[in-house]
Design an enzyme around this catalytic site. Sequence first.
Site, mmCIF file in Angstrom:
data_model
loop_
_atom_site.group_PDB
_atom_site.id
_atom_site.type_symbol
_atom_site.label_atom_id
_atom_site.label_comp_id
_atom_site.label_asym_id
_atom_site.label_seq_id
_atom_site.Cartn_x
_atom_site.Cartn_y
_atom_site.Cartn_z
ATOM 1 N N GLU A 68 0.857 -1.190 0.000
ATOM 2 C CA GLU A 68 0.000 0.000 0.000
ATOM 3 C C GLU A 68 0.891 1.237 0.000
ATOM 4 O O GLU A 68 1.885 1.270 0.713
ATOM 5 C CB GLU A 68 -0.913 -0.040 1.244
ATOM 6 C CG GLU A 68 -1.654 1.225 1.568
ATOM 7 C CD GLU A 68 -2.525 1.755 0.421
ATOM 8 O OE1 GLU A 68 -3.309 0.975 -0.162
ATOM 9 O OE2 GLU A 68 -2.396 2.956 0.096
ATOM 10 N N ASP A 117 -6.969 1.998 -8.433
ATOM 11 C CA ASP A 117 -7.315 3.352 -8.869
ATOM 12 C C ASP A 117 -7.527 3.370 -10.394
ATOM 13 O O ASP A 117 -6.702 2.852 -11.130
ATOM 14 C CB ASP A 117 -6.194 4.334 -8.503
ATOM 15 C CG ASP A 117 -6.021 4.468 -6.990
ATOM 16 O OD1 ASP A 117 -6.807 3.851 -6.249
ATOM 17 O OD2 ASP A 117 -5.104 5.180 -6.558
ATOM 18 N N LYS A 121 -7.918 9.452 -17.014
ATOM 19 C CA LYS A 121 -7.371 10.191 -18.168
ATOM 20 C C LYS A 121 -6.438 9.306 -18.985
ATOM 21 O O LYS A 121 -5.599 8.592 -18.424
ATOM 22 C CB LYS A 121 -6.581 11.412 -17.676
ATOM 23 C CG LYS A 121 -7.461 12.463 -17.034
ATOM 24 C CD LYS A 121 -6.695 13.722 -16.727
ATOM 25 C CE LYS A 121 -7.621 14.744 -16.105
ATOM 26 N NZ LYS A 121 -7.054 15.405 -14.942
ATOM 27 N N ASP A 153 -15.314 -2.556 -9.753
ATOM 28 C CA ASP A 153 -16.681 -2.275 -10.205
ATOM 29 C C ASP A 153 -16.644 -1.228 -11.321
ATOM 30 O O ASP A 153 -17.697 -0.790 -11.772
ATOM 31 C CB ASP A 153 -17.548 -1.748 -9.043
ATOM 32 C CG ASP A 153 -17.115 -0.366 -8.605
ATOM 33 O OD1 ASP A 153 -15.900 -0.087 -8.634
ATOM 34 O OD2 ASP A 153 -17.983 0.460 -8.253
ATOM 35 N N GLU A 193 -12.900 -4.328 1.197
ATOM 36 C CA GLU A 193 -13.707 -3.212 1.733
ATOM 37 C C GLU A 193 -14.512 -2.548 0.625
ATOM 38 O O GLU A 193 -15.699 -2.271 0.779
ATOM 39 C CB GLU A 193 -12.825 -2.106 2.339
ATOM 40 C CG GLU A 193 -12.115 -2.435 3.619
ATOM 41 C CD GLU A 193 -10.670 -2.818 3.371
ATOM 42 O OE1 GLU A 193 -10.088 -3.408 4.265
ATOM 43 O OE2 GLU A 193 -10.127 -2.555 2.292
HETATM 44 N N1 SAH Z 1 -7.878 -3.206 -2.257
HETATM 45 C C1 SAH Z 1 -8.681 -2.420 -1.336
HETATM 46 C C2 SAH Z 1 -8.474 -0.913 -1.531
HETATM 47 C C3 SAH Z 1 -8.876 -0.391 -2.883
HETATM 48 S S1 SAH Z 1 -8.548 1.354 -3.078
HETATM 49 C C4 SAH Z 1 -10.144 -2.802 -1.495
HETATM 50 O O1 SAH Z 1 -10.501 -3.430 -2.487
HETATM 51 O O2 SAH Z 1 -10.949 -2.455 -0.628
HETATM 52 C C5 SAH Z 1 -6.996 1.291 -3.912
HETATM 53 C C6 SAH Z 1 -5.833 1.286 -2.932
HETATM 54 O O3 SAH Z 1 -4.650 1.077 -3.670
HETATM 55 C C7 SAH Z 1 -5.658 2.616 -2.194
HETATM 56 O O4 SAH Z 1 -5.465 2.352 -0.819
HETATM 57 C C8 SAH Z 1 -4.409 3.213 -2.836
HETATM 58 O O5 SAH Z 1 -3.672 4.023 -1.948
HETATM 59 C C9 SAH Z 1 -3.641 1.976 -3.257
HETATM 60 N N2 SAH Z 1 -2.787 2.182 -4.435
HETATM 61 C C10 SAH Z 1 -3.182 2.709 -5.606
HETATM 62 N N3 SAH Z 1 -2.177 2.773 -6.479
HETATM 63 C C11 SAH Z 1 -1.092 2.258 -5.839
HETATM 64 C C12 SAH Z 1 0.256 2.063 -6.213
HETATM 65 N N4 SAH Z 1 0.692 2.425 -7.419
HETATM 66 N N5 SAH Z 1 1.093 1.519 -5.322
HETATM 67 C C13 SAH Z 1 0.665 1.166 -4.083
HETATM 68 N N6 SAH Z 1 -0.616 1.328 -3.673
HETATM 69 C C14 SAH Z 1 -1.491 1.866 -4.523
#
Ligand code: SAH
Length: 212
Positions: A68, A117, A121, A153, A193
């Site tokens: 994370e 994420d 874009k 989703d 979550e």
């Molecule tokens: N996997 C969890 C959280 C999803 S939100 C769930 O399904 O509930 C996406 C998470 O990935 C966020 O906490 C964000 O900080 C982390 N994240 C996104 N891009 C990342 C990256 N390049 N390296 C490490 N963590 C990342």
Amino acid sequence: MRLRNVPGSREAIAESSMTVNEPEKRKGKWKEVFGNDNPIRIEIGMGKGNFIIKLAQDNPTVNYIGIEKYSSVLVRALEKCAEEELPNLKFIRMEAEYICDVFAENEVDRIYLNFSDPWPKDRHAKRRLTSKQFFERYDVILKKNGIVEFKTDNDLLFQFSLEQIPEAGWQIENYTWDLHHDTAMFKGNVMTEYEAKFSAMGNPIHKLIAKR
Ligand code: SAH
């Protein structure tokens, strides 16, 4: 993920026995960290960690590493583990782009991506965790018969992933646009979550499994 600075989170992470600081120093040596030869599975972008903590509880003979990038989020996972010793679970605070500095070739047995994420874009496409650029990295660290499992989703991100993964030279072994109504793929599903939150809002959950 809505971000809030959590005072003391960096310190809590540095002090916790569950987090691995300076993870580059463990490259090629993760078996030593766990003290056994069990397979190593990682979740990239684990958020507050519900998914990977549950997997670690249910599968003591598999080693898990949650990755994370934000300490304010990772510290929530540490809090959840405060009561229970899980020797098969570690956390790393890092940006996933540098994953090849932390794991050696073939060191990882499986990669989980959950609700990554979307980076909507076009010019940010290479930051998506299912981009060709990321699959090139997974190609190095993942065992040849290893798989990548991805849930989201987000329609656009899922469609992008279905197209991008074959372009990266991988195969989509299986996929569904509605995981919670696909009996075969839903079997053994562990909710994240975000999955709990978005499915409660009525959003269908999409899942794919990729392999070479
Ligand atoms: N996997 C969890 C959280 C999803 S939100 C769930 O399904 O509930 C996406 C998470 O990935 C966020 O906490 C964000 O900080 C982390 N994240 C996104 N891009 C990342 C990256 N390049 N390296 C490490 N963590 C990342």
